[in-house]
Structures are given as structure tokens and as C-alpha cells.
Design a protein around this motif. Sequence first.
Motif, PDB file in Angstrom:
ATOM      1  N   GLN A   1       0.838  -1.209   0.000  1.00 29.84           N
ATOM      2  CA  GLN A   1       0.000   0.000   0.000  1.00 29.84           C
ATOM      3  C   GLN A   1       0.874   1.262   0.000  1.00 29.84           C
ATOM      4  OE1 GLN A   1      -3.148   0.001   3.031  1.00 29.84           O
ATOM      5  NE2 GLN A   1      -3.214  -2.247   2.919  1.00 29.84           N
ATOM      6  N   GLN A   2       1.932   1.260   0.788  1.00 26.62           N
ATOM      7  CA  GLN A   2       2.834   2.415   0.810  1.00 26.62           C
ATOM      8  C   GLN A   2       3.459   2.641  -0.567  1.00 26.62           C
ATOM      9  OE1 GLN A   2       5.553   1.355   3.942  1.00 26.62           O
ATOM     10  NE2 GLN A   2       4.202   2.153   5.582  1.00 26.62           N
TER      11      GLN A   2
ATOM     12  N   LEU B   1       0.800   4.226  -2.888  1.00 27.67           N
ATOM     13  CA  LEU B   1       0.564   5.642  -2.642  1.00 27.67           C
ATOM     14  C   LEU B   1       1.730   6.488  -3.164  1.00 27.67           C
ATOM     15  CD1 LEU B   1      -0.988   5.496   0.966  1.00 27.67           C
ATOM     16  CD2 LEU B   1      -2.174   5.871  -1.208  1.00 27.67           C
TER      17      LEU B   1
ATOM     18  N   THR C   1     -10.981  -2.777   0.027  1.00 27.83           N
ATOM     19  CA  THR C   1      -9.836  -2.239   0.768  1.00 27.83           C
ATOM     20  C   THR C   1      -8.967  -1.378  -0.154  1.00 27.83           C
ATOM     21  OG1 THR C   1      -9.859  -4.213   2.181  1.00 27.83           O
ATOM     22  CG2 THR C   1      -7.865  -2.855   2.194  1.00 27.83           C
TER      23      THR C   1
ATOM     24  N   GLN D   1     -10.632   1.910  -0.577  1.00 26.19           N
ATOM     25  CA  GLN D   1     -10.534   2.722   0.637  1.00 26.19           C
ATOM     26  C   GLN D   1      -9.158   3.380   0.746  1.00 26.19           C
ATOM     27  OE1 GLN D   1     -11.370   0.479   4.163  1.00 26.19           O
ATOM     28  NE2 GLN D   1     -11.355   2.278   5.515  1.00 26.19           N
ATOM     29  N   VAL D   2      -8.093   2.642   0.415  1.00 26.83           N
ATOM     30  CA  VAL D   2      -6.733   3.192   0.453  1.00 26.83           C
ATOM     31  C   VAL D   2      -6.603   4.311  -0.571  1.00 26.83           C
ATOM     32  CG1 VAL D   2      -4.300   2.680  -0.013  1.00 26.83           C
ATOM     33  CG2 VAL D   2      -5.689   1.078   1.321  1.00 26.83           C
ATOM     34  N   GLU D   3      -7.180   4.105  -1.757  1.00 32.38           N
ATOM     35  CA  GLU D   3      -7.068   5.081  -2.826  1.00 32.38           C
ATOM     36  C   GLU D   3      -7.829   6.356  -2.490  1.00 32.38           C
ATOM     37  OE1 GLU D   3      -7.087   4.957  -7.715  1.00 32.38           O
ATOM     38  OE2 GLU D   3      -8.049   3.367  -6.547  1.00 32.38           O
TER      39      GLU D   3
ATOM     40  N   ARG E   1      -4.473   6.788   2.944  1.00 30.14           N
ATOM     41  CA  ARG E   1      -3.790   6.263   4.123  1.00 30.14           C
ATOM     42  C   ARG E   1      -3.675   4.748   4.021  1.00 30.14           C
ATOM     43  NH1 ARG E   1      -7.465   9.738   6.746  1.00 30.14           N
ATOM     44  NH2 ARG E   1      -8.573   7.947   7.579  1.00 30.14           N
ATOM     45  N   VAL E   2      -2.623   4.246   4.646  1.00 31.37           N
ATOM     46  CA  VAL E   2      -2.381   2.794   4.650  1.00 31.37           C
ATOM     47  C   VAL E   2      -3.348   2.135   5.626  1.00 31.37           C
ATOM     48  CG1 VAL E   2      -0.716   0.974   5.157  1.00 31.37           C
ATOM     49  CG2 VAL E   2       0.035   3.064   4.007  1.00 31.37           C
ATOM     50  N   GLN E   3      -4.001   1.050   5.160  1.00 28.96           N
ATOM     51  CA  GLN E   3      -4.892   0.249   6.009  1.00 28.96           C
ATOM     52  C   GLN E   3      -4.083  -0.929   6.552  1.00 28.96           C
ATOM     53  OE1 GLN E   3      -8.052   1.232   6.668  1.00 28.96           O
ATOM     54  NE2 GLN E   3      -7.667   3.011   5.354  1.00 28.96           N
TER      55      GLN E   3
END
Length: 507
Positions: free
Chosen positions: A170-171, A174, A201, A204-206, A210-212
Motif C-alpha cells: 500500500q505504501q 501511494l 480495501t 478505501q486506500v485510494e 492512508r495505509v490500512q
Amino acid sequence: MNKTLKTSLVVAILLLLGAGLGYAIATWRGTQDPAANGGATLSAVGDGRKVLYWYDPMVPQHKFDKPGKSPFMEMQLVPKYADEASAGGVAVDPRVAQTLGWRTATVEKQRIGSNTEAVATVQLNDRDVAAVQARSAGFVQQVGRIAPGDVIAQGALIAELLVPEWVAAQQEFLAVRATGDAALTNAARQRLSLLGMPAATIQQVEQSGRVQSAATVHAPIAGLVQELMVRPGMTVSQGMTLVRINGLATVWLEAALPETQAAAAKPGQPVEVRMSAFPGEAWQGKVTSILAQTNTDTRTLKVRIELPNPKGRLRAGMFAQVRFAVDEQEALVVPSDAVIRTGQRAVVYVVSAPGRYQPVEVRVGREFGDKLEVLQGLQPGQQVVVSGQFLIDSEASMQGVLQRQAPAASAASPASTAASSQAASASSPAQTTHEGTGKVIAVSTQEVTLDHGPIASIQWPAMQMPFKLARPELGRGLKAGDPVRFNFTQSGDAYVVQSIERAGAAK
């Protein structure tokens, strides 16, 4: 005076002797008169027919040489005539049949059909199962308040997992998106999907940027928790099963149907289900399959039925009564009591004439209550014996009626006829000579009644029966009680003696 007195005494003595002798003769005649033993015996002897012996219908294996009362049942003995065996079947005095209360029934065609019932148990539907697995390795942070055996709703929380591999991916996503390179951003998003991250998920991150760090696992269906394999603090590997859920929207019934009633069930057939747990209520189900294996201990088939369970009231393990509706069909039926089953064949006694009964071998089919389907052997309108046929069967066995019918039936079977039409004349029972020994019971110019021993060539046991004489002169010189040796052949339903001689002459 003395001479006159002596003469008177002699006359008186002679008169007394004559009266006593007359009384004795009258008494002896009374005991020998058939009328003294009952009207049945008088009519039997008075019609001019030849009587072979007398017997008790309740104990037919015992024979008597004169009429009277039976020593077994205190009833009049019944005569056995010489012409009864040659006429075929078994003859019984109609008065005896009326006394014993014999009943007959008519063979008839009926439209029959009945509901077949079977017991069943409720089971979970194994086709409605969800197994939730970990898509990536991680750590269990939290587990929902559930346990095996609980019924949960769809979307209920199962567990929260920390997946380090997802956090790093996820990081990276982003960071790539911040560069504004659309191609790299799409590649990074695709990598998140390949790691097993749900689309919700990723979205939601997009959206949040923020990282979930926690991955939440929810129940995909509502139902019964069969297995729960996670606990807080556990480490899970990729592909590990976290929970197993069995849906309850529908359940299965497994009915045990006797194999003799297998035709009552077929896939897609609607059934009616009732349960003792819910009296007065009925469910409508449908047969989904009939399992391929039969229970060898109970000789039953497993029939699987799918049943809706909208309120979830049906629990696994409940007992149920299943009713299969059978379509009405036209069939030839007789009362079940009319059929005598020996294990090797089924026999029915047909009324061929008043007081005469003919054994007929039949092939039976399905049973509907007190009726039995007859597939072969009878015709509509025939009269069959329903009660008392076991006494007739005993008499038929004593006379050898069934034994004589067996060789004739086997000789006339379609299989033997079709085997070799050219060689049939050489192997026909009518041209095969059989040899036997026995004792003469009665003899006339047309037939001889013999009490013969076993005849191996035709598989007969020892019995007493009449034979036709091929020529009148064969019976000359024979009398009752003579031991004889004889040869005979079969001609249709009759057995004809071709040669006979006294055993002493044979020696």
C-alpha cells in the motif's frame, strides 16, 4: 304232559335264539350302513363312483378303508374317488368347504396406487458451504465474538488480521500514485489485487490516501459456524482456513426407502414432509438424487430431498416422515392372502369347477395394502381361494398334483421350446419312458391306481395316484395289493402305463 312241556321249552328257546340273532344282524348292518355315519357318506357311496379311501380333511395324510367319524377332529370322513385325480386339480366336497368357511375372491383389474412413506433425518446442505481462508500471511489481532455451533448473519465479523506484506504494498502504491504516472499507478494497483487484497480495501486506500494496516474478514454467507480456526495473537499462513460456515436457507432430508419400493422415488419428484416436532404442519420438498449405494444391513436406498428452511426452524438430526405419491396404474390384483409363497415360487388355487381347485403358479409384482399385483398366471374373472388354501395345498401335495405339474411346466416353458424345435420330439416327456415299482390299490379296464415309490427319472416322490392303461388287457390278472413293476409315459396331462407285471413274475 312232560313231552308237551319239553316241546314248548324247545320252541321258546329257538324263538329266543332267533330274536337274539336277528338283533345282532340288525345291529351289525346298522354299523355297516353308510346312512348311520351321516348323509354325506351315504350320498358319496350311493352315486356309483368308486371310492379309493376315506380321509379327514384336517389331517389328509391319514387314510381309512371305511367311512365313519374321524378319530382326530370328531367329524365325518370324506371319500376320495378314483376319478378325481384323473380330472386334474384337487377335489373337495362342497359341504366340507362350507363347514370350514372357505372364502373365494374374483381376480380383477383395478386402478391402484398408494402413497409410499419412509422415515428420514434432517441434515445440513453440504452444497451450501463457505470456507474463508487467509489470502496472505499475517497476524490475528482480533476475533469476532463467535464460536463453533453459532448461527451468524451474513457480513458478521470473523477476524482482523495484520498483513505486513499488504502494508508495504500500500505504501508503494501511494508513492507511485503521487508521481502522477498513470501506467505505474495501474501496475501498483494490480499488484495489490494479486496479493489478495479485497477491492473494497484497495478503493478505501485510494480514496483516503492512508495505509490500512488491518485487514478485516467478514462472513460471506449467513449460517452455522462449523469450524473456527483462529484465535487472537495467532500467526496465519497464506491459504489457511479461518472459518467454515454452512448455510441454513435449505436443508437435506435423507430418507431410507425399502429397495422393494425403489420405483416410488425419482429425481425431481415432489414429496410431503411432516415432523413430530411441529405437529399439524407440512413441508413441500423435492427429490434431488437417489444415492448409488444400498444399505446392505437394512436393504434400503438413500433418497436425498431438498427442503426450504426460511425461518431456520429445521435442525440437523430431526426425524421426519416423508410421503412419496405414486401414480395410479391399472393392474391385475388378488387378495394378498390368496398367494402361497414357498420361497421358490408363488401358487394360487383357482376354482376350476364346483368343488374342484387347480393350483396355478403366478408371478407377483407390487403390493398395495391388502392387494397383490399379479403379472402372470391369472386372467380377470377367475375365482381364487382366499382362506383354507393351505388345506388344499396339503391335499395337493399328498396327491402329487404339484409334482406332476412341475415337469409339465418345465417341458412347456418357452426357453425349452425355443432351444431346439427339431429335437423336441426326441426329448419330449410324452415319449420318455419311466420305470417304477409299487402296489396296486385299484384296477379297471381303463386305469390302475398305484401306491408307487420314488421315480428318479421324473423326480417324483413316493405317492398314490391313478394311471391310464395303454391297453385294457394290461390290467388282467391284477388285483388290489399286488406288488408290481411298471413302465409309463406322459401324454399331455395324463400318465399312461405301457407295461405292468407283478413283482414276483418279474423276478
